[in-house]
Design an enzyme around this catalytic site. Sequence first.
Site, short mmCIF file in Angstrom:
data_model
loop_
_atom_site.label_atom_id
_atom_site.label_comp_id
_atom_site.label_asym_id
_atom_site.label_seq_id
_atom_site.Cartn_x
_atom_site.Cartn_y
_atom_site.Cartn_z
N GLY A 1 7.61 7.49 1.54
CA GLY A 1 7.98 8.34 2.67
C GLY A 1 8.31 7.41 3.82
O GLY A 1 7.59 6.45 4.05
N ASP B 1 5.67 6.83 -5.49
CA ASP B 1 5.70 8.21 -5.02
C ASP B 1 6.90 8.42 -4.09
O ASP B 1 6.98 7.79 -3.03
CB ASP B 1 4.40 8.52 -4.26
CG ASP B 1 4.35 9.93 -3.69
OD1 ASP B 1 3.97 10.84 -4.45
OD2 ASP B 1 4.70 10.13 -2.51
N TYR C 1 12.65 12.78 1.18
CA TYR C 1 12.60 11.44 1.81
C TYR C 1 13.99 10.80 1.87
O TYR C 1 14.17 9.78 2.54
CB TYR C 1 11.65 10.50 1.05
CG TYR C 1 10.21 10.94 0.96
CD1 TYR C 1 9.69 11.93 1.79
CD2 TYR C 1 9.35 10.36 0.03
CE1 TYR C 1 8.37 12.33 1.69
CE2 TYR C 1 8.03 10.76 -0.07
CZ TYR C 1 7.54 11.75 0.75
OH TYR C 1 6.23 12.14 0.64
N LYS D 1 9.36 14.98 -5.79
CA LYS D 1 8.92 16.31 -5.35
C LYS D 1 10.09 17.23 -5.01
O LYS D 1 11.14 16.77 -4.53
CB LYS D 1 8.03 16.18 -4.09
CG LYS D 1 6.96 15.11 -4.19
CD LYS D 1 6.00 15.09 -3.02
CE LYS D 1 5.16 13.83 -3.00
NZ LYS D 1 5.84 12.69 -2.33
N HIS E 1 6.47 20.31 -3.35
CA HIS E 1 6.08 19.49 -2.19
C HIS E 1 5.19 20.24 -1.21
O HIS E 1 4.29 19.65 -0.60
CB HIS E 1 7.36 19.02 -1.47
CG HIS E 1 7.19 17.82 -0.61
ND1 HIS E 1 8.15 16.85 -0.47
CD2 HIS E 1 6.16 17.41 0.17
CE1 HIS E 1 7.72 15.90 0.34
NE2 HIS E 1 6.52 16.22 0.76
N GLN F 1 -1.71 -6.70 -0.48
CA GLN F 1 -3.09 -6.44 -0.05
C GLN F 1 -3.55 -5.04 -0.48
O GLN F 1 -4.70 -4.84 -0.89
CB GLN F 1 -3.12 -6.54 1.48
CG GLN F 1 -4.50 -6.58 2.09
CD GLN F 1 -4.42 -6.74 3.60
OE1 GLN F 1 -3.61 -6.10 4.29
NE2 GLN F 1 -5.25 -7.60 4.14
P1 NDP Z 1 -0.12 5.46 5.18
O1 NDP Z 1 -1.54 5.88 5.38
O2 NDP Z 1 0.28 4.89 3.90
O3 NDP Z 1 0.21 4.44 6.37
C1 NDP Z 1 1.44 3.80 6.47
C2 NDP Z 1 1.42 2.92 7.73
O4 NDP Z 1 0.43 1.90 7.59
C3 NDP Z 1 2.72 2.19 7.97
O5 NDP Z 1 2.90 2.13 9.38
C4 NDP Z 1 2.48 0.80 7.40
O6 NDP Z 1 3.30 -0.14 8.04
C5 NDP Z 1 1.02 0.60 7.73
N1 NDP Z 1 0.31 -0.26 6.77
C6 NDP Z 1 0.42 -0.24 5.42
N2 NDP Z 1 -0.40 -1.13 4.86
C7 NDP Z 1 -1.06 -1.75 5.87
C8 NDP Z 1 -2.04 -2.78 5.91
N3 NDP Z 1 -2.52 -3.33 4.78
N4 NDP Z 1 -2.48 -3.18 7.13
C9 NDP Z 1 -2.01 -2.62 8.26
N5 NDP Z 1 -1.08 -1.64 8.28
C10 NDP Z 1 -0.60 -1.20 7.09
O7 NDP Z 1 0.73 6.73 5.61
P2 NDP Z 1 1.99 7.58 5.12
O8 NDP Z 1 2.00 8.74 6.01
O9 NDP Z 1 3.21 6.76 4.98
O10 NDP Z 1 1.56 8.12 3.68
C11 NDP Z 1 1.72 7.34 2.53
C12 NDP Z 1 2.60 8.01 1.51
O11 NDP Z 1 2.10 9.28 1.13
C13 NDP Z 1 4.03 8.32 2.00
O12 NDP Z 1 4.82 7.16 2.04
C14 NDP Z 1 4.45 9.33 0.98
O13 NDP Z 1 4.82 8.69 -0.23
C15 NDP Z 1 3.17 10.13 0.79
N6 NDP Z 1 3.14 11.33 1.66
C16 NDP Z 1 3.20 12.57 1.06
C17 NDP Z 1 3.21 13.72 1.80
C18 NDP Z 1 3.25 15.05 1.10
O14 NDP Z 1 3.47 16.06 1.77
N7 NDP Z 1 3.06 15.11 -0.19
C19 NDP Z 1 3.17 13.70 3.27
C20 NDP Z 1 3.04 12.35 3.82
C21 NDP Z 1 3.02 11.23 3.03
P3 NDP Z 1 4.16 -1.26 7.20
O15 NDP Z 1 5.09 -0.51 6.31
O16 NDP Z 1 4.88 -2.01 8.27
O17 NDP Z 1 3.16 -2.09 6.45
#
Ligand code: NDP
Length: 312
Positions: free
Chosen positions: A25, A54, A59, A88, A121, A269
Amino acid sequence: ALAGLAPCVELNDGNKMPIVALGTGRGTASESASVDEVRQAVYWAIEAGYRHVDTAAIYFDEPEVGQGIRDAINNNLVTREELFVTTKLWGDKHREQDVVPALKESLQKLGLDYVDLYLIHFPVAVKEDGSYDDVDYLETWRGMEKARALGLTRSIGVSNFNASQVDRIIANSRVWPAVNEIEVNPTLTQEALVTHCLELGIAVMGFSPFGFVVSRNNPNAPPPRADDPVLVHLSNKYHKAPTQIILRYLIDRGIVVIPKSVNKKRIEQNIDLFDFSLNDEEVKLINGFNKNHRVIDFADLKDYPNFPYGEY
Ligand code: NDP
């Protein structure tokens, strides 16, 4: 060297799903990754040992997710059979006869013959302009069952369904959902809904796993942040980053995690989680942060019938 492949959970249809998935996403108001970053992230993730990705039609990155996967397959990092791909169905394709064509369109964009998991979804149906459409998700589920019978997807499930919506599908369907993908993190622990699903044998995928531990450009969101004393203590004890402590907390609750990152180091990580675990007391400690506070609230849909939140 690989930090190690994630183990799998067995779904209620016998298929196996890796318990760490790369989220693709591309962010909401506070950030937005480009589709090219997503293609690169998928490739790096497979290189780092991820076997689950995922994505979703909404998206608008299925072509790039598919390109990352095909690049990895062509470079012999992995075979298609070793990967688990989730996508989805969005709410504008909820009529029974629209589901199979919608999945075929996703497969064409992904460049794949099948996905491993197809999810409804969100339980609310909308028209293409975003206004409400009166389609019962039970009708949508008939279309999902058909997609599975055709072999276009190996498993089917739901996302953002509450407990009574899950129960209503089960009471009225031949094939049960294999998965419910919902938001779970320290400020939205979802204990009742997670337990409900797991007791029924429905796997829980937890989205937005980091909650507000990572920056969401929302200084007023409830704690914890990465510098919270509880997370710092666990981080020092296990020699892991606070973000790894959070992912491990979810895994130790039996939840499949979906961390999103487009950064190579952070992608690596986020799957380096299999040389430690939290004890029951530590899981409870993190549950104590719960405020029923969502990162993603789908506010645009909140006045429509079947809006799922409010119960939990
Ligand atoms: P996350 O909880 O995965 O957080 C993502 C954020 O955290 C980004 O800003 C990323 O930045 C940062 N980040 C990632 N890893 C680290 C780390 N090790 N240390 C510090 N910062 C970090 O949130 P999302 O809302 O993106 O949710 C994850 C996934 O869940 C989505 O991508 C999607 O696939 C799914 N989703 C599904 C939904 C649904 O309705 N079914 C709704 C929302 C999300 P950076 O990329 O710069 O590392």
